[in-house]
Write a protein that holds these residues in place. Sequence first.
Motif, short mmCIF file in Angstrom:
data_model
loop_
_atom_site.label_atom_id
_atom_site.label_comp_id
_atom_site.label_asym_id
_atom_site.label_seq_id
_atom_site.Cartn_x
_atom_site.Cartn_y
_atom_site.Cartn_z
N MET A 134 0.81 -1.22 0.00
CA MET A 134 0.00 0.00 0.00
C MET A 134 0.85 1.27 0.00
SD MET A 134 -3.22 -0.81 -0.06
CE MET A 134 -4.04 0.65 0.57
N ASP A 135 2.14 1.16 -0.15
CA ASP A 135 3.03 2.34 -0.20
C ASP A 135 2.81 3.03 -1.54
OD1 ASP A 135 5.11 4.17 -0.36
OD2 ASP A 135 6.56 2.84 0.58
N LEU A 136 1.95 4.06 -1.54
CA LEU A 136 1.60 4.74 -2.79
C LEU A 136 2.80 5.41 -3.45
CD1 LEU A 136 -1.88 6.34 -2.05
CD2 LEU A 136 -1.35 4.28 -3.34
N VAL A 137 3.67 6.00 -2.65
CA VAL A 137 4.85 6.65 -3.22
C VAL A 137 5.69 5.63 -3.97
CG1 VAL A 137 7.01 7.87 -2.67
CG2 VAL A 137 4.87 8.52 -1.52
N ALA A 138 5.94 4.49 -3.34
CA ALA A 138 6.73 3.44 -4.00
C ALA A 138 6.01 2.90 -5.23
CB ALA A 138 7.02 2.31 -3.01
N ASN A 139 4.69 2.71 -5.12
CA ASN A 139 3.93 2.18 -6.26
C ASN A 139 3.92 3.17 -7.43
OD1 ASN A 139 3.31 -0.25 -5.02
ND2 ASN A 139 1.44 0.55 -4.11
N ILE A 140 3.81 4.44 -7.15
CA ILE A 140 3.79 5.44 -8.22
C ILE A 140 5.15 5.54 -8.91
CG2 ILE A 140 3.66 7.94 -8.66
CD1 ILE A 140 1.40 8.00 -6.52
N PHE A 141 6.22 5.45 -8.12
CA PHE A 141 7.56 5.67 -8.67
C PHE A 141 8.32 4.39 -8.99
CE2 PHE A 141 6.57 9.75 -6.73
CZ PHE A 141 6.92 10.60 -7.75
N GLY A 142 7.69 3.22 -8.88
CA GLY A 142 8.34 1.99 -9.31
C GLY A 142 9.15 1.29 -8.24
N GLY A 143 8.80 1.43 -6.99
CA GLY A 143 9.47 0.74 -5.90
C GLY A 143 10.09 1.71 -4.92
N ASP A 144 10.27 1.21 -3.68
CA ASP A 144 10.78 2.11 -2.64
C ASP A 144 12.26 2.43 -2.80
OD1 ASP A 144 11.62 -0.40 -1.91
OD2 ASP A 144 11.02 -0.22 0.19
N GLU A 145 12.95 1.73 -3.65
CA GLU A 145 14.37 2.02 -3.91
C GLU A 145 14.56 2.84 -5.18
OE1 GLU A 145 17.07 1.35 -1.97
OE2 GLU A 145 15.63 0.68 -0.47
N SER A 146 13.47 3.19 -5.87
CA SER A 146 13.59 3.98 -7.09
C SER A 146 14.03 5.40 -6.75
CB SER A 146 12.27 4.00 -7.85
OG SER A 146 11.31 4.76 -7.13
N ALA A 147 14.63 6.05 -7.73
CA ALA A 147 15.11 7.42 -7.52
C ALA A 147 13.95 8.36 -7.18
CB ALA A 147 15.86 7.91 -8.75
N GLY A 148 12.82 8.22 -7.88
CA GLY A 148 11.68 9.09 -7.63
C GLY A 148 11.14 8.95 -6.22
N ALA A 149 10.99 7.70 -5.76
CA ALA A 149 10.49 7.48 -4.40
C ALA A 149 11.47 8.01 -3.37
CB ALA A 149 10.22 5.99 -4.17
N ARG A 150 12.74 7.79 -3.61
CA ARG A 150 13.74 8.28 -2.65
C ARG A 150 13.75 9.80 -2.57
NH1 ARG A 150 17.61 4.39 -1.02
NH2 ARG A 150 19.20 6.01 -0.88
N VAL A 151 13.51 10.47 -3.69
CA VAL A 151 13.43 11.93 -3.69
C VAL A 151 12.23 12.38 -2.86
CG1 VAL A 151 12.95 13.95 -5.14
CG2 VAL A 151 14.68 12.31 -5.85
N ILE A 152 11.07 11.74 -3.07
CA ILE A 152 9.88 12.10 -2.31
C ILE A 152 10.10 11.84 -0.82
CG2 ILE A 152 7.42 11.61 -1.91
CD1 ILE A 152 8.07 13.18 -4.51
N TYR A 153 10.66 10.68 -0.48
CA TYR A 153 10.93 10.37 0.93
C TYR A 153 11.87 11.43 1.53
CZ TYR A 153 9.15 5.65 -0.12
OH TYR A 153 8.38 4.58 -0.50
N ALA A 154 12.89 11.82 0.76
CA ALA A 154 13.84 12.84 1.26
C ALA A 154 13.14 14.18 1.44
CB ALA A 154 15.01 12.97 0.29
N LEU A 155 12.26 14.55 0.50
CA LEU A 155 11.54 15.82 0.62
C LEU A 155 10.61 15.82 1.82
CD1 LEU A 155 10.71 16.61 -3.11
CD2 LEU A 155 12.35 17.81 -1.62
N VAL A 156 9.97 14.68 2.09
CA VAL A 156 9.11 14.58 3.27
C VAL A 156 9.95 14.73 4.54
CG1 VAL A 156 7.62 13.02 4.61
CG2 VAL A 156 7.29 13.24 2.14
N GLY A 157 11.11 14.09 4.58
CA GLY A 157 12.00 14.21 5.74
C GLY A 157 12.50 15.63 5.94
#
Length: 84
Positions: free
Chosen positions: A29-52
């Motif tokens: 159910m991790d929408l960020v990971a699902n949208i960006f192709g996995g929790d290790e994808s560059a897009g998801a990592r950028v979003i996670y970093a921006l949230v942090g």
Amino acid sequence: MKALNLITLALLIVGGVNWGLVAMGGHEMDLVANIFGGDESAGARVIYALVGLSALWQILPWSKALRMGEDHAEAGHTHSHVAR
């Protein structure tokens, strides 16, 4: 600075909803990971970093609200007494 506060608050809401979904349904159910192709994808990592970073940024208005009282902090007053 108001625009930055609104952007960081929006990112924190996205992050909070995302973590709530993960808590309810697991990592599927991790929408960020699902949208960006996995929790290790560059897009998801950028979003996670921006949230942090948004959480770190929001410490500033939160600490101001604690020092001044929420009503004064939201109004942007810098002194302790305001005519009402």
